[in-house]
Scaffold this active site. Structure first.
Site, PDB file in Angstrom:
ATOM      1  N   THR A 380       1.920 -16.469   0.258  1.00 42.52           N
ATOM      2  CA  THR A 380       2.896 -15.786   1.085  1.00 42.52           C
ATOM      3  C   THR A 380       2.291 -15.785   2.464  1.00 42.52           C
ATOM      4  OG1 THR A 380       3.582 -14.493  -0.788  1.00 42.52           O
ATOM      5  CG2 THR A 380       3.932 -13.466   1.334  1.00 42.52           C
ATOM      6  N   THR A 398       7.773 -15.530   2.095  1.00 39.18           N
ATOM      7  CA  THR A 398       7.101 -16.268   1.025  1.00 39.18           C
ATOM      8  C   THR A 398       7.978 -17.300   0.344  1.00 39.18           C
ATOM      9  OG1 THR A 398       5.712 -15.954  -0.933  1.00 39.18           O
ATOM     10  CG2 THR A 398       7.716 -14.654  -0.841  1.00 39.18           C
ATOM     11  N   GLY A 472      -0.656 -12.159  -0.864  1.00 41.75           N
ATOM     12  CA  GLY A 472      -1.605 -11.837  -1.940  1.00 41.75           C
ATOM     13  C   GLY A 472      -0.958 -11.356  -3.213  1.00 41.75           C
ATOM     14  N   GLY A 473       0.365 -11.589  -3.373  1.00 37.63           N
ATOM     15  CA  GLY A 473       1.023 -11.190  -4.619  1.00 37.63           C
ATOM     16  C   GLY A 473       0.824  -9.716  -4.891  1.00 37.63           C
TER      17      GLY A 473
END
Ligand code: DON
Length: 570
Positions: A380, A398, A472-473
């Site tokens: 992202t 993202t 970073g999810g």
């Protein structure tokens, strides 16, 4: 000629950037503390220097932060194709110079033909890779709709002026960095698999290669000339849908035509008197961030040394409980009722932290979601912008995984997201970030998948203090929380804060992830208390790009050294 002029402008900007960096060095009070670029008026911090410079150039031409946002976003789609996008989606939170705030959701949606169990086989098991790689993993893209909606309300320069720099760099080419070459080389096989054959990006890459994207330049030109319809209708839409159909995807022209970005009121809360403004559902970012920070607020985390055993323990226990709630309660607010106020109330959070014990880790197996009375769920990029008028925007966008679904619409020159994986394919089954979900985040036609993106703005004494966010999810929320604490509780500068080693806990799996540079001395004491430590060698937690307003009113950038991220300012 136009291209030449543009490159010249860029070169000039880079040299003025050098002067600013020199100025930043002079202004360092304590040379051992890392300082970011210091600027007087305006700043852009993003994943690529080209994109930051383009945003700044727009503001020098008189544009505001929203104009700069459009130009920066599209520049990232060209210069940072791993996550910058027109084939994905995202969220933006803004704060105007006069204190007005707002947010926009340009998150992808599930196609109309999507079904709850579309990723399960006949036995009810999740089919490997179906929600992450290839045409079936693609959600209906939202970025272009988002940019036009923002521009319609706040833009001051013509859209054509904001799109042209991206067309120019797509035509003249961008220089591939070492990180980009490595990432592209790692994805070669996936590109072939997802597209059932080789694509434009299938080759051996090395740092210094020039990437020209003529097909993308043409698509951007159609968007410049036809507006939003240059993407959602006509030639681009037809190329996209035909390509996906050939790969057995389910997105139709109707899906594209119906897509709408939505204004959303941000989540707001206070942390020791500072106002935090962050993204509301369908991102879990704002609520989860509020839960973590409000849970630790009464403990005054600054009384413990930064990143010490006690500090990590406190934050981890708050994170564990917040992510357990996320998994159960959160989803698209247009489809599920979310008890947002209750989840963020100090009474509820006190109750959640009541079984926190300094002498022993709380096992995640013993932490379910909290009880709300009356309630019936890899790559992202983030950029932060402050303009000379004092407006601020915080944007996270993202394709989900690196290069998204890896589906590359060759004729139109862009990658499509694999955002469908952010839905819960099956209750209790982890997605690519190990996140668990429930009914609230089940797949339904037209529904938005739950996100962790946390574009955030902090206000102190009714004035802008900080703009922050990261990729970073699942680790996005915890990285943003730690940077807010670094600045507010530990009084760090922006670059100093961004450089700090980070850690992360998300309820399940029940482990604390640490970046490799983290002080290992605290690991044994934490293990003795029952914590499981995961310190994989190459682990990076987030790439935070942020801006801090210093006490003298100047702006300090925090550009994450974990990536190629760069600030530009004046
Ligand atoms: O919306 C989300 O939470 C994810 N799709 C974000 C993915 C991401 O941050 C990957 N980046 N490293």
């Amino acid at each position: 000629m136009k291209n030449l002029l543009f490159i010249l402008t860029l070169c000039l900007c880079v040299s003025c950037n050098d002067q600013k960096t020199a100025l930043a060095r002079q202004e360092q009070l304590n040379p051992s503390i890392p300082r970011g670029l210091i600027a007087e008026k305006a700043m852009v911090v993003s994943a690529r220097v080209e994109a930051s410079e383009i945003g700044i150039e727009i503001m020098k031409q008189g544009g505001n932060a929203f104009d700069a946002m459009v130009a920066t976003h599209l520049a990232l789609a060209v210069a940072y194709p791993v996550a910058g996008n027109i084939g994905g989606g995202g969220f933006m939170v803004y704060r105007m110079e006069d204190g007005r705030i707002g947010g926009i959701d340009f998150r992808e949606t599930a196609p109309l033909a999507a079904t709850k169990n579309m990723y399960l086989d006949a036995q009810g098991n999740v089919i490997k890779d179906l929600s992450t790689l290839g045409a079936m993993s693609v959600g209906v893209p939202g970025s272009i709709a988002g940019l036009f909606k923002i521009h319609e309300k706040f833009g001051t320069l013509p859209m054509s002026t904001l799109i042209q720099p991206a067309i120019d760099i797509a035509t003249t080419g961008i220089i591939i960095t070492k990180n980009q070459a490595k990432g592209l080389n790692e994805k070669q096989e996936d590109f072939r698999k997802a597209n059932k054959g080789a694509i434009y990006f299938n080759k051996e890459w090395k740092a210094g290669d020039i990437l020209k994207q003529p097909a993308l330049a043409k698509t951007l030109a159609r968007i410049r000339d036809k507006g939003k319809d240059g993407f959602y209708k006509g030639k681009t839409a037809e190329i996209m849908v035909n390509y996906l159909n050939n790969l057995r995807g389910i997105i139709t022209l109707k899906d594209l035509e119906m897509y709408e970005a939505k204004w959303r009121d941000p989540i707001t809360f206070t942390y020791h008197g500072n106002k935090i403004i962050s993204m509301s559902p369908p991102s879990s970012g704002g609520i989860c961030l509020a839960q973590i920070l409000k849970s630790v607020e009464p403990y005054h985390p600054e009384q413990y040394a930064h990143n010490s055993e006690k500090y990590v323990q406190l934050i981890v226990e708050a994170e564990r409980r917040a992510y357990a709630d996320r998994a159960y309660y959160l989803g698209d607010p247009d489809f599920v009722k979310i008890p947002a106020e209750e989840l963020m109330s100090p009474q509820y959070l006190d109750h959640r932290m009541a079984d926190f014990n300094w002498d022993k880790a709380t096992p995640s197996t013993s932490v379910g979601h909290g009880k709300i009375p009356g309630y019936e769920s890899e790559e992202t990029t983030h950029y932060s912008i402050v303009d000379p008028f004092g407006n601020a925007v915080s944007v996270t966008t993202t394709l989900n995984g690196g290069y998204g679904s890896k589906v590359y619409v060759e004729e139109a020159g862009f990658f499509l997201n694999n955002e469908m994986d952010d839905f819960s394919a099956k209750p209790g089954e982890p997605n690519m970030f190990g996140l668990i979900g429930a009914e609230a985040n089940a797949i339904a036609p037209g529904k938005r998948m739950l996100s962790s993106m946390t574009p955030t703005i902090v206000e102190q004494n009714n004035a802008l203090k900080m703009v922050v966010g990261t990729p970073g999810g699942s680790t996005i929320i915890t990285s943003v929380a730690q940077n807010i604490l670094n600045v507010l509780a530990f009084d760090m500068g922006m670059q100093e804060s961004v450089n700090q080693p980070r850690f992360h806990h998300q309820w399940l799996p029940d482990e604390i992830k640490f970046e490799p540079s983290f002080n290992k001395e605290i690991f044994d004491p934490l293990k003795k208390l029952g914590y499981t430590i995961n310190q994989s060698n190459s682990l990076i937690i987030g790439k935070v790009d942020a801006i801090l307003v210093l006490s003298n009113g100047k702006l300090e950038a925090g550009a994450d050294p974990r990536g190629d991220d760069a600030a530009a300012g004046y």
